[in-house]
Scaffold this motif. Structure first.
Motif, PDB file in Angstrom:
ATOM      1  N   LYS A  93       0.819  -1.225   0.000  1.00  0.00           N
ATOM      2  CA  LYS A  93       0.000   0.000   0.000  1.00  0.00           C
ATOM      3  C   LYS A  93       0.851   1.273   0.000  1.00  0.00           C
ATOM      4  O   LYS A  93       0.426   2.311   0.483  1.00  0.00           O
ATOM      5  CB  LYS A  93      -0.993  -0.004   1.150  1.00  0.00           C
ATOM      6  N   HIS A  94       2.051   1.167  -0.570  1.00  0.00           N
ATOM      7  CA  HIS A  94       2.929   2.328  -0.741  1.00  0.00           C
ATOM      8  C   HIS A  94       3.272   2.558  -2.203  1.00  0.00           C
ATOM      9  O   HIS A  94       4.199   3.293  -2.513  1.00  0.00           O
ATOM     10  CB  HIS A  94       4.214   2.169   0.078  1.00  0.00           C
ATOM     11  N   GLY A  95       2.588   1.888  -3.111  1.00  0.00           N
ATOM     12  CA  GLY A  95       2.796   2.094  -4.538  1.00  0.00           C
ATOM     13  C   GLY A  95       3.878   1.244  -5.176  1.00  0.00           C
ATOM     14  O   GLY A  95       4.160   1.400  -6.366  1.00  0.00           O
ATOM     15  N   LEU A  96       4.478   0.329  -4.425  1.00  0.00           N
ATOM     16  CA  LEU A  96       5.558  -0.493  -5.002  1.00  0.00           C
ATOM     17  C   LEU A  96       5.036  -1.476  -6.045  1.00  0.00           C
ATOM     18  O   LEU A  96       5.691  -1.712  -7.061  1.00  0.00           O
ATOM     19  CB  LEU A  96       6.307  -1.256  -3.916  1.00  0.00           C
ATOM     20  N   GLY A  97       3.865  -2.038  -5.818  1.00  0.00           N
ATOM     21  CA  GLY A  97       3.277  -2.939  -6.809  1.00  0.00           C
ATOM     22  C   GLY A  97       3.044  -2.217  -8.124  1.00  0.00           C
ATOM     23  O   GLY A  97       3.348  -2.741  -9.199  1.00  0.00           O
ATOM     24  N   THR A  98       2.541  -1.003  -8.037  1.00  0.00           N
ATOM     25  CA  THR A  98       2.313  -0.182  -9.226  1.00  0.00           C
ATOM     26  C   THR A  98       3.620   0.100  -9.941  1.00  0.00           C
ATOM     27  O   THR A  98       3.710  -0.020 -11.171  1.00  0.00           O
ATOM     28  CB  THR A  98       1.635   1.145  -8.834  1.00  0.00           C
ATOM     29  N   ARG A  99       4.643   0.469  -9.199  1.00  0.00           N
ATOM     30  CA  ARG A  99       5.946   0.768  -9.806  1.00  0.00           C
ATOM     31  C   ARG A  99       6.549  -0.464 -10.476  1.00  0.00           C
ATOM     32  O   ARG A  99       7.119  -0.370 -11.571  1.00  0.00           O
ATOM     33  CB  ARG A  99       6.903   1.339  -8.759  1.00  0.00           C
ATOM     34  N   LEU A 100       6.439  -1.615  -9.839  1.00  0.00           N
ATOM     35  CA  LEU A 100       6.961  -2.843 -10.426  1.00  0.00           C
ATOM     36  C   LEU A 100       6.193  -3.215 -11.691  1.00  0.00           C
ATOM     37  O   LEU A 100       6.788  -3.596 -12.698  1.00  0.00           O
ATOM     38  CB  LEU A 100       6.907  -3.988  -9.411  1.00  0.00           C
ATOM     39  N   LEU A 101       4.880  -3.075 -11.648  1.00  0.00           N
ATOM     40  CA  LEU A 101       4.058  -3.378 -12.819  1.00  0.00           C
ATOM     41  C   LEU A 101       4.428  -2.466 -13.979  1.00  0.00           C
ATOM     42  O   LEU A 101       4.605  -2.921 -15.109  1.00  0.00           O
ATOM     43  CB  LEU A 101       2.575  -3.237 -12.472  1.00  0.00           C
ATOM     44  N   ARG A 102       4.595  -1.177 -13.710  1.00  0.00           N
ATOM     45  CA  ARG A 102       4.996  -0.229 -14.763  1.00  0.00           C
ATOM     46  C   ARG A 102       6.358  -0.586 -15.348  1.00  0.00           C
ATOM     47  O   ARG A 102       6.561  -0.490 -16.554  1.00  0.00           O
ATOM     48  CB  ARG A 102       5.052   1.194 -14.207  1.00  0.00           C
ATOM     49  N   ALA A 103       7.292  -0.993 -14.499  1.00  0.00           N
ATOM     50  CA  ALA A 103       8.628  -1.368 -14.981  1.00  0.00           C
ATOM     51  C   ALA A 103       8.535  -2.562 -15.926  1.00  0.00           C
ATOM     52  O   ALA A 103       9.173  -2.576 -16.985  1.00  0.00           O
ATOM     53  CB  ALA A 103       9.554  -1.685 -13.810  1.00  0.00           C
ATOM     54  N   ALA A 104       7.745  -3.561 -15.550  1.00  0.00           N
ATOM     55  CA  ALA A 104       7.594  -4.749 -16.405  1.00  0.00           C
ATOM     56  C   ALA A 104       6.936  -4.374 -17.723  1.00  0.00           C
ATOM     57  O   ALA A 104       7.397  -4.782 -18.793  1.00  0.00           O
ATOM     58  CB  ALA A 104       6.784  -5.816 -15.675  1.00  0.00           C
ATOM     59  N   GLU A 105       5.860  -3.583 -17.670  1.00  0.00           N
ATOM     60  CA  GLU A 105       5.172  -3.187 -18.896  1.00  0.00           C
ATOM     61  C   GLU A 105       6.099  -2.402 -19.821  1.00  0.00           C
ATOM     62  O   GLU A 105       6.143  -2.650 -21.024  1.00  0.00           O
ATOM     63  CB  GLU A 105       3.942  -2.335 -18.561  1.00  0.00           C
ATOM     64  N   SER A 106       6.832  -1.476 -19.263  1.00  0.00           N
ATOM     65  CA  SER A 106       7.735  -0.651 -20.063  1.00  0.00           C
ATOM     66  C   SER A 106       8.809  -1.504 -20.735  1.00  0.00           C
ATOM     67  O   SER A 106       9.077  -1.360 -21.931  1.00  0.00           O
ATOM     68  CB  SER A 106       8.370   0.418 -19.176  1.00  0.00           C
ATOM     69  N   ALA A 107       9.413  -2.392 -19.988  1.00  0.00           N
ATOM     70  CA  ALA A 107      10.468  -3.243 -20.546  1.00  0.00           C
ATOM     71  C   ALA A 107       9.915  -4.199 -21.601  1.00  0.00           C
ATOM     72  O   ALA A 107      10.569  -4.450 -22.619  1.00  0.00           O
ATOM     73  CB  ALA A 107      11.162  -4.026 -19.434  1.00  0.00           C
ATOM     74  N   LEU A 108       8.723  -4.720 -21.376  1.00  0.00           N
ATOM     75  CA  LEU A 108       8.133  -5.639 -22.350  1.00  0.00           C
ATOM     76  C   LEU A 108       7.739  -4.915 -23.631  1.00  0.00           C
ATOM     77  O   LEU A 108       7.819  -5.487 -24.718  1.00  0.00           O
ATOM     78  CB  LEU A 108       6.912  -6.352 -21.756  1.00  0.00           C
ATOM     79  N   THR A 109       7.348  -3.660 -23.522  1.00  0.00           N
ATOM     80  CA  THR A 109       6.999  -2.875 -24.707  1.00  0.00           C
ATOM     81  C   THR A 109       8.252  -2.419 -25.440  1.00  0.00           C
ATOM     82  O   THR A 109       8.401  -2.639 -26.640  1.00  0.00           O
ATOM     83  CB  THR A 109       6.159  -1.641 -24.319  1.00  0.00           C
ATOM     84  N   ASP A 110       9.165  -1.800 -24.718  1.00  0.00           N
ATOM     85  CA  ASP A 110      10.359  -1.218 -25.332  1.00  0.00           C
ATOM     86  C   ASP A 110      11.376  -2.263 -25.776  1.00  0.00           C
ATOM     87  O   ASP A 110      11.922  -2.170 -26.865  1.00  0.00           O
ATOM     88  CB  ASP A 110      11.028  -0.237 -24.370  1.00  0.00           C
ATOM     89  N   GLY A 111      11.622  -3.238 -24.943  1.00  0.00           N
ATOM     90  CA  GLY A 111      12.672  -4.203 -25.243  1.00  0.00           C
ATOM     91  C   GLY A 111      12.219  -5.480 -25.902  1.00  0.00           C
ATOM     92  O   GLY A 111      13.007  -6.182 -26.527  1.00  0.00           O
ATOM     93  N   ARG A 112      10.945  -5.809 -25.762  1.00  0.00           N
ATOM     94  CA  ARG A 112      10.454  -7.089 -26.262  1.00  0.00           C
ATOM     95  C   ARG A 112       9.278  -6.947 -27.224  1.00  0.00           C
ATOM     96  O   ARG A 112       8.664  -7.937 -27.588  1.00  0.00           O
ATOM     97  CB  ARG A 112      10.056  -7.998 -25.104  1.00  0.00           C
ATOM     98  N   ALA A 113       8.929  -5.722 -27.599  1.00  0.00           N
ATOM     99  CA  ALA A 113       7.892  -5.428 -28.607  1.00  0.00           C
ATOM    100  C   ALA A 113       6.518  -6.010 -28.278  1.00  0.00           C
ATOM    101  O   ALA A 113       5.777  -6.416 -29.173  1.00  0.00           O
ATOM    102  CB  ALA A 113       8.356  -5.875 -29.991  1.00  0.00           C
ATOM    103  N   ALA A 114       6.169  -6.043 -27.002  1.00  0.00           N
ATOM    104  CA  ALA A 114       4.835  -6.523 -26.623  1.00  0.00           C
ATOM    105  C   ALA A 114       3.771  -5.582 -27.171  1.00  0.00           C
ATOM    106  O   ALA A 114       3.929  -4.364 -27.138  1.00  0.00           O
ATOM    107  CB  ALA A 114       4.715  -6.615 -25.103  1.00  0.00           C
ATOM    108  N   THR A 115       2.704  -6.153 -27.687  1.00  0.00           N
ATOM    109  CA  THR A 115       1.585  -5.362 -28.212  1.00  0.00           C
ATOM    110  C   THR A 115       0.414  -5.337 -27.244  1.00  0.00           C
ATOM    111  O   THR A 115      -0.480  -4.513 -27.364  1.00  0.00           O
ATOM    112  CB  THR A 115       1.108  -5.925 -29.561  1.00  0.00           C
ATOM    113  N   ARG A 116       0.403  -6.265 -26.301  1.00  0.00           N
ATOM    114  CA  ARG A 116      -0.605  -6.274 -25.245  1.00  0.00           C
ATOM    115  C   ARG A 116      -0.005  -7.012 -24.053  1.00  0.00           C
ATOM    116  O   ARG A 116       1.033  -7.673 -24.161  1.00  0.00           O
ATOM    117  CB  ARG A 116      -1.900  -6.926 -25.705  1.00  0.00           C
ATOM    118  N   PHE A 117      -0.680  -6.893 -22.926  1.00  0.00           N
ATOM    119  CA  PHE A 117      -0.234  -7.544 -21.696  1.00  0.00           C
ATOM    120  C   PHE A 117      -1.323  -8.471 -21.194  1.00  0.00           C
ATOM    121  O   PHE A 117      -2.506  -8.176 -21.322  1.00  0.00           O
ATOM    122  CB  PHE A 117       0.071  -6.512 -20.606  1.00  0.00           C
ATOM    123  N   ARG A 118      -0.899  -9.573 -20.609  1.00  0.00           N
ATOM    124  CA  ARG A 118      -1.839 -10.522 -20.008  1.00  0.00           C
ATOM    125  C   ARG A 118      -1.251 -10.983 -18.683  1.00  0.00           C
ATOM    126  O   ARG A 118      -0.048 -11.216 -18.571  1.00  0.00           O
ATOM    127  CB  ARG A 118      -2.073 -11.713 -20.926  1.00  0.00           C
TER     128      ARG A 118
END
Length: 167
Positions: A93-118
């Motif tokens: 409840k301090h926003g760490l889950g949100t920050r981790l999720l954003r990091a994963a999404e960003s890396a999957l989009t930028d580095g791995r060309a993800a078009t959607r997330f599941r």
């Protein structure tokens, strides 16, 4: 707290801490379902080591301590798969889950060309479901894990807004 929490890519030196953290964090999930055979609790240290070597794995660090982690990979159809998001119980409840999720999404989009997330989470995991809804994920189905736990499948497009307001 004194120290700030940083998010970075996991290294081979983090594997044991990730393994212990995962075991600690998923105890509450196991309790929700009365099932202590859920995959994060029975995963071996070697399997975590393999994931850190092969997948995108991020950790949240408070000093030298790993206090959160998340994993991701992109499958053949361009879907970024995100899993095992966990945050130490004392830092929830301090926003760490949100920050981790954003990091994963960003890396999957930028580095791995993800078009959607599941991703998936247990149907009784209200905190996780709330986090994912705020992050723009929508329910696309249900499944039952190999451990018998009913799971909710959630997805969002990679170009969807990062986070949406909730009512």
């Amino acid at each position: 707290m004194g120290k700030s929490v940083t998010i970075s890519a996991a290294t081979a030196q983090d594997v044991e801490q990730i393994f212990r953290l995962q075991y600690l964090c998923f105890q509450s999930e196991a309790e929700l379902y009365g099932n202590y055979r859920i995959e994060p609790l029975v995963q071996s240290l070697d399997s975590v080591r393999d994931e850190v070597g092969a997948d995108l794995v991020f950790v949240a660090r408070l000093g030298d301590e790993v206090v959160g982690s998340v994993r991701g990979f992109t499958d053949a159809d361009g879907t970024g798969r995100i899993g095992k998001l966990c945050v130490h119980p004392r830092l929830r409840k301090h926003g760490l889950g949100t920050r981790l999720l954003r990091a994963a999404e960003s890396a999957l989009t930028d580095g791995r060309a993800a078009t959607r997330f599941r991703l998936h989470t247990g149907e009784r995991s209200e905190g996780s479901l709330r986090l994912y809804r705020k992050a723009g994920y929508a329910r696309v189905g249900n499944t039952t894990g190999g451990d018998g736990v009913r799971m909710v499948l959630l997805e969002k497009d990679a170009d969807a807004p990062a986070f949406v307001a909730s009512a």
